[in-house]
Design an enzyme around this catalytic site. Structure first.
Site, PDB file in Angstrom:
ATOM      1  N   ASP A 241     -24.064 -42.142 -33.562  1.00 32.30           N
ATOM      2  CA  ASP A 241     -25.363 -42.799 -33.543  1.00 32.30           C
ATOM      3  C   ASP A 241     -25.197 -44.239 -33.102  1.00 32.30           C
ATOM      4  OD1 ASP A 241     -26.519 -40.562 -34.450  1.00 32.30           O
ATOM      5  OD2 ASP A 241     -26.814 -41.239 -36.507  1.00 32.30           O
TER       6      ASP A 241
ATOM      7  N   LYS B 136     -30.672 -42.466 -31.670  1.00 27.35           N
ATOM      8  CA  LYS B 136     -32.028 -41.950 -31.731  1.00 27.35           C
ATOM      9  C   LYS B 136     -33.022 -43.096 -31.730  1.00 27.35           C
ATOM     10  CE  LYS B 136     -30.728 -39.079 -35.007  1.00 27.35           C
ATOM     11  NZ  LYS B 136     -30.895 -38.339 -36.235  1.00 27.35           N
TER      12      LYS B 136
ATOM     13  N   MET C  90     -35.849 -48.124 -43.509  1.00 24.39           N
ATOM     14  CA  MET C  90     -37.041 -48.122 -42.675  1.00 24.39           C
ATOM     15  C   MET C  90     -36.885 -48.975 -41.438  1.00 24.39           C
ATOM     16  SD  MET C  90     -39.228 -50.822 -44.878  1.00 24.39           S
ATOM     17  CE  MET C  90     -40.634 -50.363 -43.948  1.00 24.39           C
TER      18      MET C  90
HETATM   19  N1  SAH Z   1     -27.580 -42.331 -43.053  1.00 23.91           N
HETATM   20  C1  SAH Z   1     -27.822 -43.757 -43.137  1.00 23.91           C
HETATM   21  C2  SAH Z   1     -29.276 -44.112 -43.026  1.00 23.91           C
HETATM   22  C3  SAH Z   1     -29.920 -43.782 -41.704  1.00 23.91           C
HETATM   23  S1  SAH Z   1     -31.592 -44.294 -41.614  1.00 23.91           S
HETATM   24  C4  SAH Z   1     -27.220 -44.279 -44.439  1.00 23.91           C
HETATM   25  O1  SAH Z   1     -26.833 -43.499 -45.311  1.00 23.91           O
HETATM   26  O2  SAH Z   1     -27.127 -45.503 -44.568  1.00 23.91           O
HETATM   27  C5  SAH Z   1     -31.426 -45.862 -40.820  1.00 23.91           C
HETATM   28  C6  SAH Z   1     -31.759 -46.981 -41.780  1.00 23.91           C
HETATM   29  O3  SAH Z   1     -30.677 -47.255 -42.640  1.00 23.91           O
HETATM   30  C7  SAH Z   1     -32.012 -48.290 -41.100  1.00 23.91           C
HETATM   31  O4  SAH Z   1     -33.338 -48.387 -40.581  1.00 23.91           O
HETATM   32  C8  SAH Z   1     -31.792 -49.270 -42.218  1.00 23.91           C
HETATM   33  O5  SAH Z   1     -32.891 -49.330 -43.094  1.00 23.91           O
HETATM   34  C9  SAH Z   1     -30.664 -48.623 -42.962  1.00 23.91           C
HETATM   35  N2  SAH Z   1     -29.356 -49.183 -42.589  1.00 23.91           N
HETATM   36  C10 SAH Z   1     -28.309 -48.523 -42.080  1.00 23.91           C
HETATM   37  N3  SAH Z   1     -27.257 -49.351 -41.876  1.00 23.91           N
HETATM   38  C11 SAH Z   1     -27.650 -50.567 -42.280  1.00 23.91           C
HETATM   39  C12 SAH Z   1     -27.027 -51.856 -42.351  1.00 23.91           C
HETATM   40  N4  SAH Z   1     -25.772 -52.044 -41.947  1.00 23.91           N
HETATM   41  N5  SAH Z   1     -27.750 -52.884 -42.835  1.00 23.91           N
HETATM   42  C13 SAH Z   1     -29.008 -52.709 -43.253  1.00 23.91           C
HETATM   43  N6  SAH Z   1     -29.636 -51.534 -43.207  1.00 23.91           N
HETATM   44  C14 SAH Z   1     -28.989 -50.472 -42.741  1.00 23.91           C
END
Ligand code: SAH
Length: 497
Positions: A252, A274, A387
């Site tokens: 991703d 995505k 989000m």
């Molecule tokens: N599978 C991922 C989430 C995917 S949805 C997990 O477990 O973390 C994508 C969302 O995850 C983003 O819009 C954000 O809200 C959050 N996110 C993922 N990585 C991040 C990061 N390094 N810092 C802040 N938010 C993050």
């Protein structure tokens, strides 16, 4: 350049080996010799307590007194482990004269053989040597290998040792045997052994594999791997192993470059990021790519930000693989809520402020409509919202309508755990304005609840938290807020930190 050492693994079973010295170093050497099935002989004026015990148990022989070159007459090897340099040198000289290999502990120039650093997994041994020149480096590399090689490698080596003859009988031709092994090691067997199946099942599995008509045709697999939030230090050892074995990596956009750099150099990397629009088309394409590469016999790593089962569509991808008969594994990752909270100094639970945690996504309109807002607004509960930053206005009004206190603390963590991390603090009534003022970008995670206020005192990583400037934009009052006050506690704001 000096000539390289010739590496060899010696069979010392039932062979006498002399260790000169009776202290702690000698004890370690004797222990290793006992493990190798040698007949250890210790030569020293005095022995430590443990060596006396081994002596009583008949595990070693003792030549009592000062070193005597005659001690070497019956032994295959000698190790000098005294703290007296003159004695050590005398041992080395006497051994040289008799053409017996000698090791002098910590004195490379007196050695005719070196004892390498070892990584052992069952019958499999990896020896690392710097020819005595840089033993610390050898030890460092050993530690790295220790983390890379799972215990199950030992079980695998035992299984292959047990079945060696059966495998040779089935594939007498070396080329075919090689293809069989390639497929075997890339297939589900290592995974099966990691799941700690017993020997009988492993043997049965191997025999079935030998009987399989397609035993030498390639088959691929997919490992669904959580890459964590960005800091490569938060990648698990299992994820690292998968990245090391990967032929193809489908990742991703959220996966950081630092994490991608941990992967095998010659693995093919394909970004399948995505976007909010065109979701389903993209997902089909990801499915098709996984299938294509796995069917071609490749080891595919499907690499996702955070954890693959937390708002990561991991479930859908596994259902697809299962439907197509592709073997798969899952490696969990540190999800954004856990990582962002840690790096922002926000304990997600805290005995004084919050006993429960909700992970929600407010990604698009659909998810906003399906959320049970009343249940999200609870005292002593922390809310972690995954989000796009675009939905903050909607989010605020829904929460206020459900009875949330306007003063409820929030923390927005942008690029959590990465070098560019920013933490923006404020209260719910000013949430979207504050985010706009600081131009918060994706990826960002929202933490709502009393614990968010702890980001200030518990700050430890990156730049200091930001807040709204002195003159906040006024927010229209939510008319619906009071309607819900009746069925919820009067004040929504848990005690300030
Ligand atoms: N599978 C991922 C989430 C995917 S949805 C997990 O477990 O973390 C994508 C969302 O995850 C983003 O819009 C954000 O809200 C959050 N996110 C993922 N990585 C991040 C990061 N390094 N810092 C802040 N938010 C993050």
């Amino acid at each position: 350049m000096t000539a390289a050492l010739f590496p060899l693994f010696a069979d010392l079973r039932d062979r006498p080996v002399l260790v000169v010295g009776g202290g702690a170093v000698a004890e370690r050497k004797l222990e290793a010799l006992l493990q190798a099935g040698a007949l250890p002989v210790v030569g020293a004026p005095e022995l430590g307590e443990r060596l006396h015990r081994w002596l009583r148990q008949g595990r070693l022989r003792w030549l009592q007194g000062e070193f005597d070159p005659d001690w070497l007459s019956e032994v295959w090897l000698v190790i000098a482990a005294t703290d007296d340099h003159a004695v050590n040198r005398a041992v080395a000289d006497a051994a040289f004269a008799r053409r017996i290999f000698a090791n002098v502990v910590d004195t490379a120039e007196l050695c005719s053989f070196h004892v390498p650093a070892i990584v052992q997994r069952g019958p499999l041994q990896i020896a690392i040597s710097s020819a005595g020149g840089a033993p610390m480096l050898a030890r460092h590399i050993r530690r790295q290998l220790e983390t890379l090689l799972d215990e199950s490698i030992g079980t695998l080596a035992e299984l292959l040792t047990r079945q060696r003859e059966a495998i040779r009988a089935r594939f007498p031709d070396l080329g075919l045997r090689r293809r069989f092994f390639e497929k075997l090691l890339a297939g589900p067997l290592p995974r099966l052994l990691r799941q700690r199946v017993d020997d009988a099942r492993a043997d049965a599995w191997l025999h079935a594999a030998l009987d399989d008509e397609t035993a030498t045709e390639p088959v691929g697999s997919v490992v669904l791997v959580g890459a964590g939030p960005g800091d490569p230090g938060l990648v698990t050892l299992n994820a690292l192993r998968a990245l090391n074995e990967a032929d193809v990596i489908l990742h991703d956009r959220l996966v950081s470059d630092e994490v991608l750099r941990l992967a095998r150099r010659d693995a093919t990397r394909i970004e399948v990021g995505k976007s909010a629009r065109g979701h389903s088309v993209r997902q089909d394409r990801i499915h098709a790519l996984m299938l294509e590469h796995a069917r071609a016999g490749r080891r595919v790593v499907r690499l996702k930000g955070g954890d693959p089962f937390v708002f990561g569509r991991g479930g859908e991808e596994l259902e697809f693989l299962r439907a197509h008969g592709i073997p798969f594994e899952v490696v969990p990752g540190i999800t954004a809520a856990v990582a962002c909270a840690a790096y922002a100094g926000i304990p997600l639970t805290h005995r004084d402020h919050a006993q429960s945690l909700r992970l929600v996504t407010a990604h698009c309109k659909d998810s906003l409509d399906t959320l049970d807002w009343d249940s999200l607004v609870r005292d002593r509960q922390t809310l972690a919202v995954y989000m796009g930053v675009a939905g903050l206005d909607q989010l605020r009004s829904r929460l206020l309508m459900a009875g949330a206190a306007p003063e409820l603390p929030f923390a927005l963590v942008e690029n959590g755990s990465r070098a560019q991390q920013r933490v923006i603090l404020g209260t719910l009534d000013q949430l979207p304005e504050t985010a706009r003022e600081h131009q918060v970008q994706s990826p960002a995670l929202l933490i709502l609840g009393a614990v968010a206020a702890l980001a200030e005192p518990l700050h430890w990583f990156g730049t200091r938290p930001l807040r709204a400037s002195a003159n906040p934009v006024s927010v229209p009052q939510q008319p619906a807020a009071s309607e819900h006050a009746g069925n919820t506690p009067a004040t929504r704001l848990p005690q300030a930190a």
